[in-house]
Design an enzyme around this catalytic site. Structure first.
Site, PDB file in Angstrom:
ATOM      1  CB  CYS A  38      42.628  44.617  50.821  1.00  0.00           C
ATOM      2  SG  CYS A  38      43.466  44.233  49.285  1.00  0.00           S
ATOM      3  CB  CYS A  77      51.252  51.983  38.937  1.00  0.00           C
ATOM      4  SG  CYS A  77      51.453  51.590  40.694  1.00  0.00           S
TER       5      CYS A  77
HETATM    6  N1  SAM Z   1      51.753  45.146  42.585  1.00  0.00           N
HETATM    7  C1  SAM Z   1      50.570  44.381  42.666  1.00  0.00           C
HETATM    8  C2  SAM Z   1      49.878  44.232  41.339  1.00  0.00           C
HETATM    9  O1  SAM Z   1      50.120  45.041  40.456  1.00  0.00           O
HETATM   10  O2  SAM Z   1      49.092  43.317  41.232  1.00  0.00           O
HETATM   11  C3  SAM Z   1      49.584  44.895  43.676  1.00  0.00           C
HETATM   12  C4  SAM Z   1      49.338  46.375  43.826  1.00  0.00           C
HETATM   13  S1  SAM Z   1      48.629  47.213  42.407  1.00  0.00           S
HETATM   14  C5  SAM Z   1      48.730  48.872  42.931  1.00  0.00           C
HETATM   15  C6  SAM Z   1      46.911  46.751  42.483  1.00  0.00           C
HETATM   16  C7  SAM Z   1      45.970  47.311  41.457  1.00  0.00           C
HETATM   17  O3  SAM Z   1      45.724  48.677  41.738  1.00  0.00           O
HETATM   18  C8  SAM Z   1      46.389  47.304  40.003  1.00  0.00           C
HETATM   19  O4  SAM Z   1      46.234  46.063  39.391  1.00  0.00           O
HETATM   20  C9  SAM Z   1      45.438  48.336  39.419  1.00  0.00           C
HETATM   21  O5  SAM Z   1      44.249  47.712  38.988  1.00  0.00           O
HETATM   22  C10 SAM Z   1      45.135  49.264  40.590  1.00  0.00           C
HETATM   23  N2  SAM Z   1      45.688  50.610  40.388  1.00  0.00           N
HETATM   24  C11 SAM Z   1      46.968  50.977  40.561  1.00  0.00           C
HETATM   25  N3  SAM Z   1      47.135  52.273  40.296  1.00  0.00           N
HETATM   26  C12 SAM Z   1      45.924  52.762  39.920  1.00  0.00           C
HETATM   27  C13 SAM Z   1      45.447  54.039  39.506  1.00  0.00           C
HETATM   28  N4  SAM Z   1      46.261  55.080  39.393  1.00  0.00           N
HETATM   29  N5  SAM Z   1      44.138  54.177  39.212  1.00  0.00           N
HETATM   30  C14 SAM Z   1      43.312  53.112  39.319  1.00  0.00           C
HETATM   31  N6  SAM Z   1      43.708  51.880  39.689  1.00  0.00           N
HETATM   32  C15 SAM Z   1      44.992  51.699  39.990  1.00  0.00           C
HETATM   33  C1  DTB Z   2      42.141  47.118  43.243  1.00  0.00           C
HETATM   34  O1  DTB Z   2      41.608  46.641  42.237  1.00  0.00           O
HETATM   35  N1  DTB Z   2      42.170  48.406  43.534  1.00  0.00           N
HETATM   36  C2  DTB Z   2      42.928  48.650  44.734  1.00  0.00           C
HETATM   37  C3  DTB Z   2      43.236  47.220  45.228  1.00  0.00           C
HETATM   38  N2  DTB Z   2      42.767  46.405  44.169  1.00  0.00           N
HETATM   39  C4  DTB Z   2      44.581  46.862  45.663  1.00  0.00           C
HETATM   40  C5  DTB Z   2      44.088  49.540  44.525  1.00  0.00           C
HETATM   41  C6  DTB Z   2      43.703  50.868  43.941  1.00  0.00           C
HETATM   42  C7  DTB Z   2      44.932  51.693  43.842  1.00  0.00           C
HETATM   43  C8  DTB Z   2      44.606  53.097  43.476  1.00  0.00           C
HETATM   44  C9  DTB Z   2      45.799  53.943  43.322  1.00  0.00           C
HETATM   45  C10 DTB Z   2      46.642  54.140  44.535  1.00  0.00           C
HETATM   46  O2  DTB Z   2      46.151  54.187  45.669  1.00  0.00           O
HETATM   47  O3  DTB Z   2      47.860  54.267  44.356  1.00  0.00           O
HETATM   48 FE1  SF4 Z   3      52.343  47.592  38.458  1.00  0.00          FE
HETATM   49 FE2  SF4 Z   3      51.540  46.747  40.887  1.00  0.00          FE
HETATM   50 FE3  SF4 Z   3      54.048  47.548  40.496  1.00  0.00          FE
HETATM   51 FE4  SF4 Z   3      52.106  49.352  40.433  1.00  0.00          FE
HETATM   52  S1  SF4 Z   3      52.706  48.161  42.175  1.00  0.00           S
HETATM   53  S2  SF4 Z   3      53.833  49.192  39.003  1.00  0.00           S
HETATM   54  S3  SF4 Z   3      50.433  48.150  39.526  1.00  0.00           S
HETATM   55  S4  SF4 Z   3      53.054  45.787  39.530  1.00  0.00           S
END
Ligand code: SAM
Ligand code: DTB
Ligand code: SF4
Length: 325
Positions: free
Chosen positions: A109, A72
């Site tokens: 979303c 992330c």
């Molecule tokens: N913080 C919350 C959580 O983690 O549930 C919500 C936001 S988080 C960015 C939502 C989802 O985005 C994560 O569970 C992950 O599946 C997806 N995600 C985050 N960074 C990503 C990346 N670099 N590539 C693909 N999917 C990503």
């Molecule tokens: C999900 O499964 N994918 C979306 C949404 N739920 C919130 C987020 C994707 C995040 C991709 C990386 C980014 O934009 O930082």
């Molecule tokens: Fe993990 Fe969601 Fe925080 Fe990114 S925003 S570090 S996916 S908990």
């Protein structure tokens, strides 16, 4: 909606109750054409095979997250160069939702980079949910882990879906995230379900996991009772500065196989071709639709990463004869 002739291509049984990881692995191992045929059969029994739902994402609170999720961009543990921002105002959110609706999205979303929402933040987000719902859009939020009563509060505000991903197989989870466990995620998912919200829950592939781990994730999702209504399958977006920046690249056909396995094991769920489309060719995306994906994120940004411009998607839909759901 027309069903393909019921020709049997595979003798792999369709479990009536739980999927075992080995059974999903057997699906993964089918010849590609057989797997896609089977996915198409299932897809056509439950959906119009040429209709794709479109959701638009907005990051309402970006960066500075306490969690250490290895993929992330928003984790405070990684040096990704992303600025920490405060929660957007109601007006900013409503303007973005209106623009999304005007360009053809049906679900909006809102995502926040939190371990979980503080009570005062939840109240602000609840007002955003009510306002977006008032525009005639379906609402979804992804705010991290929820405390007792918070899911009910969101439901009350007009929330339709809560997104909370299992992200990867239980056995791989600890190699990607150490600040919370998958059991914590399951606990929030139970609260979401108990509050009567629809569940949006999926995962990420391409993080260096094994095929068995991909199969275990799909089985875990399919064995949720009931399975999530919406299943986002994200391809890792490798972000510079994150521990997964140099993750071994995944064979694109393996990504398509993952979509097909999700479709077969969760026949009535919406399977969303989620993060990573910007890096995919039109041909690869077409294969994902053939494998049973029937939803996308629409609009030029995901949360922080790029997504195809709406115009590129319009053109792709037109070239493939796809229509918006
Ligand atoms: N913080 C919350 C959580 O983690 O549930 C919500 C936001 S988080 C960015 C939502 C989802 O985005 C994560 O569970 C992950 O599946 C997806 N995600 C985050 N960074 C990503 C990346 N670099 N590539 C693909 N999917 C990503
Ligand atoms: C999900 O499964 N994918 C979306 C949404 N739920 C919130 C987020 C994707 C995040 C991709 C990386 C980014 O934009 O930082
Ligand atoms: Fe993990 Fe969601 Fe925080 Fe990114 S925003 S570090 S996916 S908990």
């Amino acid at each position: 909606m027309s069903a393909i002739s019921p020709e049997k291509l595979s003798s792999i049984p369709q479990p009536l109750s739980k999927w075992r990881t080995a059974e999903v692995e057997a699906l993964f191992a089918l010849p590609f054409n057989d797997l896609l045929f089977r996915a198409q059969e299932v897809h056509r029994q439950h959906f119009d095979a040429n209709a794709v739902q479109r959701s638009t994402l907005l990051s309402i609170k970006t960066g500075g997250c306490s969690e250490d999720c290895g993929y992330c961009s928003q984790s405070a543990h990684h040096e990704t160069g992303l600025e920490r921002e405060s929660l957007l105002s109601l007006d900013e959110v409503v303007a973005a939702a209106q623009a999304a609706r005007d360009s053809g999205a049906t679900r909006f979303c809102m995502g926040a980079a939190w371990r979980g929402p503080k009570q005062k933040d939840l109240e602000l987000v609840s007002a955003m949910v009510s306002a977006v719902k008032g525009l005639g859009l379906e609402t979804c939020v992804t705010l991290g882990m929820l405390q007792e009563g918070q899911a009910e509060q969101l439901k009350e505000a007009g929330l339709d879906y809560y997104n909370h991903n299992l992200d990867t197989a239980p056995e791989f989870y600890g190699q990607v995230i150490t600040t919370h466990t998958q059991a914590d995620r399951l606990d929030t998912l139970e609260k979401v379900r108990d509050a009567g919200l629809h569940v949006c829950c999926g995962g990420i592939v391409g993080m260096g996991e094994s095929r068995r781990a991909r199969a275990a994730l799909v089985a875990e999702l399919a064995n949720m009772s009931p399975p999530p209504e919406s299943v986002p399958i994200n391809h890792l977006v490798a972000v510079p500065g994150t521990p997964l920046e140099h993750a071994a690249s995944l064979d694109p056909f393996e990504f398509v196989r993952t979509i097909a396995c999700a479709r077969i094991t969760m026949p009535a769920s919406m399977v969303r071709l989620s993060a990573g489309r910007e890096q995919m060719s039109d041909e690869l995306q077409a294969l994902c639709f053939l494998a049973g994906a029937n939803s996308i994120f629409y609009g030029d940004k995901l949360l922080t990463a790029d997504n195809p411009e709406a115009g590129r998607d319009e053109l792709l839909f037109s070239r493939l004869g796809l229509k918006a759901m």
